[in-house]
Design a protein around this motif. Structure first.
Motif, PDB file in Angstrom:
ATOM      1  N   ARG A  85       0.848  -1.191   0.000  1.00 31.49           N
ATOM      2  CA  ARG A  85       0.000   0.000   0.000  1.00 31.49           C
ATOM      3  C   ARG A  85       0.881   1.236   0.000  1.00 31.49           C
ATOM      4  N   GLU A  86       0.493   2.233  -0.778  1.00 29.15           N
ATOM      5  CA  GLU A  86       1.272   3.455  -0.878  1.00 29.15           C
ATOM      6  C   GLU A  86       0.380   4.676  -0.724  1.00 29.15           C
ATOM      7  N   LEU A  87       0.976   5.740  -0.216  1.00 28.11           N
ATOM      8  CA  LEU A  87       0.270   7.007  -0.103  1.00 28.11           C
ATOM      9  C   LEU A  87       0.119   7.618  -1.492  1.00 28.11           C
ATOM     10  N   VAL A  88      -1.095   8.031  -1.808  1.00 25.58           N
ATOM     11  CA  VAL A  88      -1.347   8.741  -3.058  1.00 25.58           C
ATOM     12  C   VAL A  88      -1.278  10.246  -2.812  1.00 25.58           C
ATOM     13  N   ALA A  89      -2.040  10.709  -1.829  1.00 23.19           N
ATOM     14  CA  ALA A  89      -2.059  12.130  -1.490  1.00 23.19           C
ATOM     15  C   ALA A  89      -2.704  12.300  -0.128  1.00 23.19           C
ATOM     16  N   ASP A  90      -2.284  13.354   0.583  1.00 31.76           N
ATOM     17  CA  ASP A  90      -2.977  13.681   1.808  1.00 31.76           C
ATOM     18  C   ASP A  90      -3.100  15.192   1.944  1.00 31.76           C
ATOM     19  N   ILE A  91      -3.970  15.598   2.870  1.00 31.75           N
ATOM     20  CA  ILE A  91      -4.254  17.024   3.039  1.00 31.75           C
ATOM     21  C   ILE A  91      -4.501  17.301   4.509  1.00 31.75           C
ATOM     22  N   SER A  92      -3.872  18.347   5.017  1.00 34.60           N
ATOM     23  CA  SER A  92      -4.030  18.707   6.425  1.00 34.60           C
ATOM     24  C   SER A  92      -5.344  19.453   6.634  1.00 34.60           C
ATOM     25  N   SER A  93      -5.690  19.667   7.887  1.00 38.13           N
ATOM     26  CA  SER A  93      -6.911  20.410   8.189  1.00 38.13           C
ATOM     27  C   SER A  93      -6.828  21.845   7.683  1.00 38.13           C
ATOM     28  N   GLY A  94      -5.610  22.349   7.530  1.00 34.10           N
ATOM     29  CA  GLY A  94      -5.431  23.700   7.025  1.00 34.10           C
ATOM     30  C   GLY A  94      -5.326  23.786   5.518  1.00 34.10           C
ATOM     31  N   GLY A  95      -5.308  22.631   4.849  1.00 37.78           N
ATOM     32  CA  GLY A  95      -5.299  22.616   3.395  1.00 37.78           C
ATOM     33  C   GLY A  95      -3.944  22.351   2.756  1.00 37.78           C
ATOM     34  N   SER A  96      -2.914  22.085   3.541  1.00 34.53           N
ATOM     35  CA  SER A  96      -1.615  21.741   2.960  1.00 34.53           C
ATOM     36  C   SER A  96      -1.685  20.345   2.363  1.00 34.53           C
ATOM     37  N   THR A  97      -1.140  20.199   1.163  1.00 32.15           N
ATOM     38  CA  THR A  97      -1.250  18.932   0.443  1.00 32.15           C
ATOM     39  C   THR A  97       0.117  18.294   0.210  1.00 32.15           C
ATOM     40  N   ASN A  98       0.065  16.994  -0.009  1.00 30.77           N
ATOM     41  CA  ASN A  98       1.257  16.194  -0.253  1.00 30.77           C
ATOM     42  C   ASN A  98       0.872  15.121  -1.255  1.00 30.77           C
ATOM     43  N   TYR A  99       1.698  14.941  -2.314  1.00 23.53           N
ATOM     44  CA  TYR A  99       1.366  13.981  -3.365  1.00 23.53           C
ATOM     45  C   TYR A  99       2.522  13.017  -3.613  1.00 23.53           C
ATOM     46  N   ALA A 100       2.180  11.806  -3.994  1.00 23.17           N
ATOM     47  CA  ALA A 100       3.184  10.884  -4.503  1.00 23.17           C
ATOM     48  C   ALA A 100       3.699  11.425  -5.833  1.00 23.17           C
ATOM     49  N   ASP A 101       4.980  11.212  -6.107  1.00 22.96           N
ATOM     50  CA  ASP A 101       5.553  11.712  -7.357  1.00 22.96           C
ATOM     51  C   ASP A 101       4.800  11.192  -8.577  1.00 22.96           C
ATOM     52  N   SER A 102       4.309   9.975  -8.483  1.00 28.49           N
ATOM     53  CA  SER A 102       3.674   9.338  -9.636  1.00 28.49           C
ATOM     54  C   SER A 102       2.338   9.988 -10.032  1.00 28.49           C
ATOM     55  N   VAL A 103       1.756  10.783  -9.138  1.00 30.19           N
ATOM     56  CA  VAL A 103       0.447  11.385  -9.443  1.00 30.19           C
ATOM     57  C   VAL A 103       0.500  12.911  -9.503  1.00 30.19           C
ATOM     58  N   LYS A 104       1.637  13.500  -9.187  1.00 28.13           N
ATOM     59  CA  LYS A 104       1.742  14.961  -9.225  1.00 28.13           C
ATOM     60  C   LYS A 104       1.392  15.493 -10.604  1.00 28.13           C
ATOM     61  N   GLY A 105       0.575  16.534 -10.627  1.00 29.40           N
ATOM     62  CA  GLY A 105       0.163  17.133 -11.883  1.00 29.40           C
ATOM     63  C   GLY A 105      -1.046  16.473 -12.523  1.00 29.40           C
ATOM     64  N   ARG A 106      -1.452  15.308 -11.987  1.00 28.41           N
ATOM     65  CA  ARG A 106      -2.622  14.616 -12.539  1.00 28.41           C
ATOM     66  C   ARG A 106      -3.759  14.506 -11.531  1.00 28.41           C
ATOM     67  N   PHE A 107      -3.430  14.325 -10.256  1.00 21.83           N
ATOM     68  CA  PHE A 107      -4.440  14.153  -9.209  1.00 21.83           C
ATOM     69  C   PHE A 107      -4.498  15.412  -8.348  1.00 21.83           C
ATOM     70  N   ILE A 108      -5.703  15.693  -7.857  1.00 23.27           N
ATOM     71  CA  ILE A 108      -5.900  16.825  -6.949  1.00 23.27           C
ATOM     72  C   ILE A 108      -6.711  16.357  -5.746  1.00 23.27           C
ATOM     73  N   ILE A 109      -6.150  16.575  -4.551  1.00 21.37           N
ATOM     74  CA  ILE A 109      -6.866  16.246  -3.326  1.00 21.37           C
ATOM     75  C   ILE A 109      -7.454  17.518  -2.743  1.00 21.37           C
ATOM     76  N   SER A 110      -8.668  17.414  -2.203  1.00 21.97           N
ATOM     77  CA  SER A 110      -9.305  18.562  -1.555  1.00 21.97           C
ATOM     78  C   SER A 110     -10.200  18.029  -0.433  1.00 21.97           C
ATOM     79  N   ARG A 111     -10.648  18.947   0.408  1.00 21.07           N
ATOM     80  CA  ARG A 111     -11.532  18.530   1.496  1.00 21.07           C
ATOM     81  C   ARG A 111     -12.523  19.622   1.825  1.00 21.07           C
ATOM     82  N   ASP A 112     -13.650  19.177   2.361  1.00 18.07           N
ATOM     83  CA  ASP A 112     -14.684  20.082   2.849  1.00 18.07           C
ATOM     84  C   ASP A 112     -14.806  19.797   4.340  1.00 18.07           C
ATOM     85  N   ASN A 113     -14.227  20.647   5.164  1.00 21.12           N
ATOM     86  CA  ASN A 113     -14.200  20.395   6.603  1.00 21.12           C
ATOM     87  C   ASN A 113     -15.610  20.402   7.209  1.00 21.12           C
TER      88      ASN A 113
END
Length: 120
Positions: A45-73
């Motif tokens: 299992r690998e991390l694809v992307a995550d997002i903090s409560s403040g909206g900071s995001t982190n992406y796996a290199d393999s999906v950068k530029g193609r995937f977008i993570i967002s959240r509705d608190n």
């Protein structure tokens, strides 16, 4: 307890798009980081992307530029918009939430997983 309910997986052709959703419910005081992980057959299992409560995001290199993570608190929901999908994106995608409970315990919860298949 906390439940994470995912939706949005399915079969898509290469180059196509899908949007995953994951809604959290239960004894939630607040949610820290929310994220998406994936596991392909025979792989870890690998991390694809995550997002903090403040909206900071982190992406796996393999999906950068193609995937977008967002959240509705307000809705305790995290989304993963997946564009320009490739066959190698085929996997079971699972949602994760780091939750501060009303008991003041901090616990990681997982969704049941949703299959994403990219194939022509």
């Amino acid at each position: 307890q906390v439940q994470l309910v995912e939706s949005g997986g399915g079969l898509v052709q290469p180059g196509g798009s899908l949007r995953l959703s994951c809604a959290a419910s239960g004894s939630i005081r607040s949610i820290n980081t929310m994220g998406w992980y994936r596991q392909a057959p025979g792989k870890e299992r690998e991390l694809v992307a995550d997002i903090s409560s403040g909206g900071s995001t982190n992406y796996a290199d393999s999906v950068k530029g193609r995937f977008i993570i967002s959240r509705d608190n307000a809705k305790s929901t995290v989304y993963l918009q997946m564009n320009r999908l490739k066959p190698e994106d085929t996997a079971v995608y699972s949602c994760n939430a780091n939750v501060l409970m009303w008991t003041l315990n901090v616990i990681n919860f997982w969704g049941q997983g949703t299959q994403v298949t990219v194939s022509s």
